[in-house]
Design a protein around this motif. Structure first.
Motif, PDB file in Angstrom:
ATOM      1  N   ASN A   2       6.501  -1.467   2.916  1.00 28.83           N
ATOM      2  CA  ASN A   2       5.275  -1.540   3.700  1.00 28.83           C
ATOM      3  C   ASN A   2       5.598  -2.275   4.998  1.00 28.83           C
ATOM      4  OD1 ASN A   2       3.668  -0.542   1.424  1.00 28.83           O
ATOM      5  ND2 ASN A   2       4.130  -2.524   0.539  1.00 28.83           N
ATOM      6  N   LYS A   3       5.114  -1.749   6.130  1.00 25.77           N
ATOM      7  CA  LYS A   3       5.490  -2.313   7.418  1.00 25.77           C
ATOM      8  C   LYS A   3       4.262  -2.467   8.310  1.00 25.77           C
ATOM      9  CE  LYS A   3       9.038  -0.392   9.366  1.00 25.77           C
ATOM     10  NZ  LYS A   3       9.912   0.469  10.178  1.00 25.77           N
ATOM     11  N   ILE A   4       4.205  -3.614   9.006  1.00 27.35           N
ATOM     12  CA  ILE A   4       3.156  -3.812   9.996  1.00 27.35           C
ATOM     13  C   ILE A   4       3.494  -2.938  11.200  1.00 27.35           C
ATOM     14  CG2 ILE A   4       2.070  -5.460  11.573  1.00 27.35           C
ATOM     15  CD1 ILE A   4       2.668  -7.638   9.460  1.00 27.35           C
ATOM     16  N   ILE A   5       2.539  -2.066  11.564  1.00 21.25           N
ATOM     17  CA  ILE A   5       2.815  -1.134  12.656  1.00 21.25           C
ATOM     18  C   ILE A   5       1.947  -1.376  13.891  1.00 21.25           C
ATOM     19  CG2 ILE A   5       3.732   0.672  11.175  1.00 21.25           C
ATOM     20  CD1 ILE A   5       1.000   2.099  11.439  1.00 21.25           C
ATOM     21  N   LYS A   6       0.905  -2.206  13.747  1.00 25.36           N
ATOM     22  CA  LYS A   6       0.027  -2.428  14.891  1.00 25.36           C
ATOM     23  C   LYS A   6      -0.687  -3.761  14.738  1.00 25.36           C
ATOM     24  CE  LYS A   6      -3.630  -0.035  17.430  1.00 25.36           C
ATOM     25  NZ  LYS A   6      -4.516   1.130  17.431  1.00 25.36           N
ATOM     26  N   LEU A   7      -0.795  -4.490  15.852  1.00 24.95           N
ATOM     27  CA  LEU A   7      -1.551  -5.738  15.891  1.00 24.95           C
ATOM     28  C   LEU A   7      -2.685  -5.582  16.895  1.00 24.95           C
ATOM     29  CD1 LEU A   7       1.258  -8.430  15.950  1.00 24.95           C
ATOM     30  CD2 LEU A   7      -0.393  -8.072  14.138  1.00 24.95           C
ATOM     31  N   GLU A   8      -3.884  -5.895  16.478  1.00 22.56           N
ATOM     32  CA  GLU A   8      -5.053  -5.876  17.353  1.00 22.56           C
ATOM     33  C   GLU A   8      -5.577  -7.300  17.464  1.00 22.56           C
ATOM     34  OE1 GLU A   8      -6.395  -3.433  19.140  1.00 22.56           O
ATOM     35  OE2 GLU A   8      -4.907  -1.982  18.483  1.00 22.56           O
ATOM     36  N   ALA A   9      -6.658  -7.483  18.181  1.00 23.55           N
ATOM     37  CA  ALA A   9      -7.208  -8.822  18.410  1.00 23.55           C
ATOM     38  C   ALA A   9      -7.601  -9.525  17.115  1.00 23.55           C
ATOM     39  CB  ALA A   9      -8.407  -8.743  19.342  1.00 23.55           C
ATOM     40  N   ASP A  10      -8.167  -8.795  16.160  1.00 23.31           N
ATOM     41  CA  ASP A  10      -8.640  -9.447  14.935  1.00 23.31           C
ATOM     42  C   ASP A  10      -8.194  -8.781  13.636  1.00 23.31           C
ATOM     43  OD1 ASP A  10     -10.206  -7.315  15.655  1.00 23.31           O
ATOM     44  OD2 ASP A  10     -12.108  -8.265  15.193  1.00 23.31           O
ATOM     45  N   TYR A  11      -7.298  -7.816  13.712  1.00 28.48           N
ATOM     46  CA  TYR A  11      -6.761  -7.208  12.490  1.00 28.48           C
ATOM     47  C   TYR A  11      -5.372  -6.642  12.762  1.00 28.48           C
ATOM     48  CZ  TYR A  11      -7.937  -2.628  14.446  1.00 28.48           C
ATOM     49  OH  TYR A  11      -8.006  -1.519  15.253  1.00 28.48           O
ATOM     50  N   LEU A  12      -4.666  -6.321  11.688  1.00 31.43           N
ATOM     51  CA  LEU A  12      -3.381  -5.640  11.812  1.00 31.43           C
ATOM     52  C   LEU A  12      -3.418  -4.391  10.957  1.00 31.43           C
ATOM     53  CD1 LEU A  12      -1.662  -6.333   9.008  1.00 31.43           C
ATOM     54  CD2 LEU A  12      -1.369  -8.490  10.159  1.00 31.43           C
ATOM     55  N   VAL A  13      -2.537  -3.466  11.248  1.00 27.52           N
ATOM     56  CA  VAL A  13      -2.448  -2.217  10.502  1.00 27.52           C
ATOM     57  C   VAL A  13      -1.103  -2.189   9.793  1.00 27.52           C
ATOM     58  CG1 VAL A  13      -2.465   0.306  10.627  1.00 27.52           C
ATOM     59  CG2 VAL A  13      -3.913  -1.031  12.178  1.00 27.52           C
ATOM     60  N   VAL A  14      -1.144  -1.906   8.488  1.00 22.85           N
ATOM     61  CA  VAL A  14       0.062  -1.832   7.680  1.00 22.85           C
ATOM     62  C   VAL A  14       0.257  -0.391   7.219  1.00 22.85           C
ATOM     63  CG1 VAL A  14       1.212  -2.625   5.576  1.00 22.85           C
ATOM     64  CG2 VAL A  14      -0.245  -4.198   6.864  1.00 22.85           C
ATOM     65  N   ALA A  15       1.446   0.151   7.450  1.00 25.05           N
ATOM     66  CA  ALA A  15       1.810   1.462   6.920  1.00 25.05           C
ATOM     67  C   ALA A  15       2.367   1.240   5.524  1.00 25.05           C
ATOM     68  CB  ALA A  15       2.848   2.133   7.807  1.00 25.05           C
ATOM     69  N   LYS A  16       1.727   1.870   4.535  1.00 29.41           N
ATOM     70  CA  LYS A  16       2.157   1.709   3.151  1.00 29.41           C
ATOM     71  C   LYS A  16       3.250   2.725   2.806  1.00 29.41           C
ATOM     72  CE  LYS A  16      -1.079   1.204   0.142  1.00 29.41           C
ATOM     73  NZ  LYS A  16      -2.298   1.346  -0.651  1.00 29.41           N
ATOM     74  N   GLU A  17       3.935   2.471   1.716  1.00 25.74           N
ATOM     75  CA  GLU A  17       5.032   3.327   1.286  1.00 25.74           C
ATOM     76  C   GLU A  17       4.604   4.769   1.041  1.00 25.74           C
ATOM     77  OE1 GLU A  17       6.368   1.175  -2.157  1.00 25.74           O
ATOM     78  OE2 GLU A  17       7.857   0.089  -0.985  1.00 25.74           O
ATOM     79  N   ASP A  18       3.346   4.968   0.676  1.00 27.21           N
ATOM     80  CA  ASP A  18       2.874   6.322   0.373  1.00 27.21           C
ATOM     81  C   ASP A  18       2.393   7.076   1.605  1.00 27.21           C
ATOM     82  OD1 ASP A  18       0.428   5.157   0.944  1.00 27.21           O
ATOM     83  OD2 ASP A  18      -0.395   5.399  -1.068  1.00 27.21           O
TER      84      ASP A  18
END
Length: 68
Positions: A2-18
């Motif tokens: 699982n990898k963090i792919i994006k950072l925003e002002a108040d959240y982050l987006v994680v790409a999961k293995e699936d």
């Protein structure tokens, strides 16, 4: 992984293995996240817990270059 792919002002987006993604509020993590961090994802009811994996650093390799 699982990898963090994006950072925003108040959240982050994680790409999961699936191949799916999840959004995680920054206020819920306890580390300084950066894009490309590898993380483990745990669920506690409706809450998401991220644990950053330690990145193994490759040791420096010595290369001998000689001229003839």
């Amino acid at each position: 992984m699982n990898k963090i792919i994006k950072l925003e002002a108040d959240y982050l987006v994680v790409a999961k293995e699936d191949g799916t993604t999840i959004r995680v509020p920054l206020e819920t993590i306890d580390f300084d996240a950066t894009v490309e961090d590898l993380v483990e994802i745990y669920y506690d009811g409706p809450n998401v817990i991220l644990h950053r994996l330690e990145q193994k650093k490759e040791p420096f390799k010595t290369v001998l270059i000689s001229t003839v």
